[in-house]
Design a protein around this motif. Structure first.
Motif, PDB file in Angstrom:
ATOM      1  N   UNK A 117      30.333  -8.994 -52.680  1.00 15.03           N
ATOM      2  CA  UNK A 117      30.701  -8.959 -54.094  1.00 15.03           C
ATOM      3  C   UNK A 117      30.579  -7.545 -54.658  1.00 15.03           C
ATOM      4  N   UNK A 118      29.942  -6.634 -53.926  1.00 17.78           N
ATOM      5  CA  UNK A 118      29.848  -5.250 -54.358  1.00 17.78           C
ATOM      6  C   UNK A 118      28.574  -4.889 -55.098  1.00 17.78           C
ATOM      7  N   UNK A 119      27.576  -5.769 -55.066  1.00 20.85           N
ATOM      8  CA  UNK A 119      26.280  -5.401 -55.644  1.00 20.85           C
ATOM      9  C   UNK A 119      25.195  -5.570 -54.585  1.00 20.85           C
ATOM     10  N   UNK A 120      23.979  -5.137 -54.926  1.00 16.37           N
ATOM     11  CA  UNK A 120      22.867  -5.181 -53.979  1.00 16.37           C
ATOM     12  C   UNK A 120      22.711  -6.594 -53.423  1.00 16.37           C
ATOM     13  N   UNK A 121      22.666  -6.687 -52.111  1.00 15.95           N
ATOM     14  CA  UNK A 121      22.471  -7.963 -51.439  1.00 15.95           C
ATOM     15  C   UNK A 121      21.097  -8.518 -51.791  1.00 15.95           C
ATOM     16  N   UNK A 122      21.028  -9.813 -52.097  1.00 13.73           N
ATOM     17  CA  UNK A 122      19.749 -10.380 -52.523  1.00 13.73           C
ATOM     18  C   UNK A 122      18.666 -10.236 -51.458  1.00 13.73           C
ATOM     19  N   UNK A 158      22.238  -6.973 -61.753  1.00 12.63           N
ATOM     20  CA  UNK A 158      22.674  -6.468 -60.450  1.00 12.63           C
ATOM     21  C   UNK A 158      22.553  -4.952 -60.366  1.00 12.63           C
ATOM     22  N   UNK A 159      22.280  -4.479 -59.164  1.00  9.86           N
ATOM     23  CA  UNK A 159      22.348  -3.046 -58.859  1.00  9.86           C
ATOM     24  C   UNK A 159      23.682  -2.785 -58.171  1.00  9.86           C
ATOM     25  N   UNK A 160      24.334  -1.670 -58.523  1.00 10.62           N
ATOM     26  CA  UNK A 160      25.647  -1.349 -57.978  1.00 10.62           C
ATOM     27  C   UNK A 160      25.588  -0.055 -57.171  1.00 10.62           C
ATOM     28  N   UNK A 161      26.653   0.212 -56.439  1.00  4.53           N
ATOM     29  CA  UNK A 161      26.732   1.358 -55.539  1.00  4.53           C
ATOM     30  C   UNK A 161      26.357   2.664 -56.240  1.00  4.53           C
TER      31      UNK A 161
END
Length: 185
Positions: free
Chosen positions: A42-47, A90-93
């Motif tokens: 999905x483009x955010x930090x994997x849980x 969420x954290x993003x790239x």
């Protein structure tokens, strides 16, 4: 993760040598950036990646409080018994964030640590960990013995809140020497 871990251990060791041991009840802070290998589809930090990154916060605390060296010297090592995480944002790239870690409570067998992912002072995720130290020779290290070794008065560490104790009991698996069959009810 191995390169991040090795870099963090090197930096923590350097800080420990330059600044001396941090107080066991201090908040440890590790600054990180979300990398492409941290992302899910999905483009955010994997849980699941959060748990690995929170390990870095614990490693930093171990190294900077002197427990890393003490544990190696005495044959003790930390293990996680229980963990629960809550996600908020969420954290993003390429996003910069801090992992804040702190010992928040202890009882006679375990320590409770809280880890937070923080961006500009705002909590994005929080993890509660119940951990203990075990001896390479076998058995669990009593927390009083651990605290005595690092010069921490056990009375200075709060007892776990009632909900923490209930949570640890509710999610516990059987002891390692007891049967734990995988049956679905």
């Amino acid at each position: 993760m191995i390169w991040r871990t090795l870099l963090l251990l090197w930096r923590s060791r350097r800080r420990y040598r330059r600044e001396g041991a941090m107080e066991p009840l201090e908040v440890g802070v590790v600054r990180l950036t979300t990398l492409p290998t941290d992302l899910d589809l999905v483009g955010h930090m994997n849980n699941g990646r959060y748990l690995s990154l929170f390990d870095l916060g614990r490693f930093d605390l171990l190294m900077r409080t002197g427990l890393w060296d003490l544990g190696r010297e005495r044959g003790w090592y930390p293990v996680v018994a229980n963990a629960t995480i809550s996600y908020r944002k969420s954290l993003h790239l390429w996003q910069r964030f801090d992992i804040e870690s702190r010992l928040v409570a202890a009882d006679d067998r375990a320590m409770y640590l809280e880890h937070r992912v923080v961006v500009r002072g705002e909590i994005y995720a929080r993890l509660l960990v119940r951990g203990r130290f075990v001896k390479r020779s076998g058995g669990v290290l009593p927390i009083a013995e651990l605290f005595e070794a690092i010069g921490l008065d056990p009375a200075a560490v709060p007892a776990p809140d009632e909900w923490m104790t209930r949570w640890a009991d509710d999610v516990a698996l059987p002891p390692t020497k007891a049967p734990a069959p995988s049956t679905w009810a």
